[in-house]
Design an enzyme around this catalytic site. Structure first.
Site, PDB file in Angstrom:
ATOM      1  N   LEU A   1       0.562  -1.961   0.085  1.00  0.00           N
ATOM      2  CA  LEU A   1      -0.566   0.110   0.086  1.00  0.00           C
ATOM      3  C   LEU A   1       1.390   1.229   0.238  1.00  0.00           C
ATOM      4  CD1 LEU A   1      -2.945  -0.947   2.620  1.00  0.00           C
ATOM      5  CD2 LEU A   1      -3.026  -0.444  -0.048  1.00  0.00           C
ATOM      6  N   ASP A   2       0.184   2.347  -1.288  1.00  0.00           N
ATOM      7  CA  ASP A   2       1.470   3.479  -0.554  1.00  0.00           C
ATOM      8  C   ASP A   2       2.039   3.990   0.447  1.00  0.00           C
ATOM      9  OD1 ASP A   2       1.429   2.492  -3.974  1.00  0.00           O
ATOM     10  OD2 ASP A   2      -0.011   3.988  -4.409  1.00  0.00           O
ATOM     11  N   TYR A   3       2.777   4.711   0.506  1.00  0.00           N
ATOM     12  CA  TYR A   3       2.962   5.971   2.074  1.00  0.00           C
ATOM     13  C   TYR A   3       1.701   6.492   1.429  1.00  0.00           C
ATOM     14  CZ  TYR A   3       5.576   8.512   4.805  1.00  0.00           C
ATOM     15  OH  TYR A   3       6.118   9.829   5.734  1.00  0.00           O
TER      16      TYR A   3
END
Length: 233
Positions: free
Chosen positions: A99-101
Site C-alpha cells: 500500500l502506498d505511503y
C-alpha cells in the site's frame, strides 16, 4: 525444502538474504557447510553462525494501515514502517503486497511465504477492493473507461475491473473499485487517465476479508478460518 525457504520460515531473514548467508558459509547442514539451492529434509540439523534454527509455526495478522507508513520491514531513510505499529509484541513478519505511503487500509502480514505468493501472484487474480476519493463530480459513465481497461502512464492497458460510485457531490466523489491485479500506483494512474486526482485511497477488502471492527492503526491475528479462506481464494 530449499535451504533459503527453510531459513526464511524459521524467521532468520528473507529468502534472498538467506541465500547470502549460505553463500558466505554461515549456514551448516548436519555439520557441513550448506550449498546455495540445497534441499533440507526432516531430521536435518541446520545451524546459522553455529546456532540451531528450527521451523516456527506461521503467523498471520491483519492491520488497518494508516497513511504515512511504508509497507516494508525497514527503511534506510528512517521513515516510519508498518513494523513500527506492530512493535516488539510481534515477531518477524512480512507485509503481503504493498500500500502506498499515502494510502491506507487492509494489509496482511505473515511469515507464510507460500500464502504471500498466492495472494500477490497475478495469475491467481485475487480480488482486492478499494474506496477511492477524487475531487469533483463523476458519473457512472465517466467510470466506463476504467471498467473496460484503460491505458495508463507507461503505456500499460489495465484489466477489466468493477467500479461504481458510492457518493458524489459538487466537491468530491467516492468510488468503490475492485481489481484483480496490482501494478504500482495503478489506481491513481487509472483515475489520472480520466483527468481526476485521487485524494484518498483505502483498501477495504482482500477477497471477502474486510477491515470490519478494526480501527485505523489497529491489528489482530487472523483466525484459522480466515487463514483457510485466504488460501482458498
Amino acid at each position: 525444502m530449499r535451504i533459503n525457504k527453510y531459513l526464511a520460515q524459521c524467521g532468520v531473514a528473507s529468502r534472498r538474504d538467506c541465500d547470502k548467508l549460505v553463500a558466505d558459509g554461515r549456514v551448516t547442514v548436519n555439520g557441513r557447510p550448506a550449498d546455495v539451492g540445497a534441499d533440507v529434509e526432516e531430521g536435518d540439523v541446520i545451524k546459522v553462525d553455529g546456532k540451531v534454527v528450527t521451523l516456527k509455526k506461521n503467523e498471520y495478522y491483519i492491520l488497518h494501515k494508516p497513511k504515512g507508513y511504508l509497507c516494508t520491514v525497514s527503511d534506510d531513510k528512517g521513515r516510519k514502517t508498518v513494523m513500527d505499529i506492530l512493535g516488539s509484541s510481534v515477531g518477524r513478519v512480512y507485509p503481503v503486497g504493498r500500500l502506498d505511503y499515502d494510502s491506507e487500509g487492509l494489509l496482511i502480514l505473515t511469515t507464510d511465504g507460500e500464502l504471500a505468493q498466492h495472494l500477490t501472484h497475478p495469475s491467481n487474480e485475487v480480488p482486492k477492493t478499494y474506496v477511492v476519493k477524487v475531487e469533483g463530480r463523476l458519473t457512472e459513465a465517466d467510470l466506463n473507461p476504467i471498467r473496460s481497461g484503460i491505458e495508463i502512464e507507461g503505456g500499460y492497458v489495465t484489466k477489466k475491473c468493477r467500479a461504481h460510485i458510492i457518493e458524489t457531490n459538487r466537491d468530491f466523489t467516492r468510488v468503490e473499485i475492485t481489481l484483480r491485479e496490482g501494478k504500482n500506483r495503478e489506481i491513481r494512474k487509472m483515475f489520472a487517465a480520466i483527468g481526476k486526482e485521487v485524494t484518498l485511497l483505502k483498501r477495504t477488502k482482500v477477497g471477502e476479508l474486510s477491515l470490519r471492527g478494526l480501527d485505523r492503526g489497529a491489528f489482530r491475528k487472523l483466525s484459522p478460518a480466515e487463514v483457510a479462506y485466504l488460501k482458498s481464494i
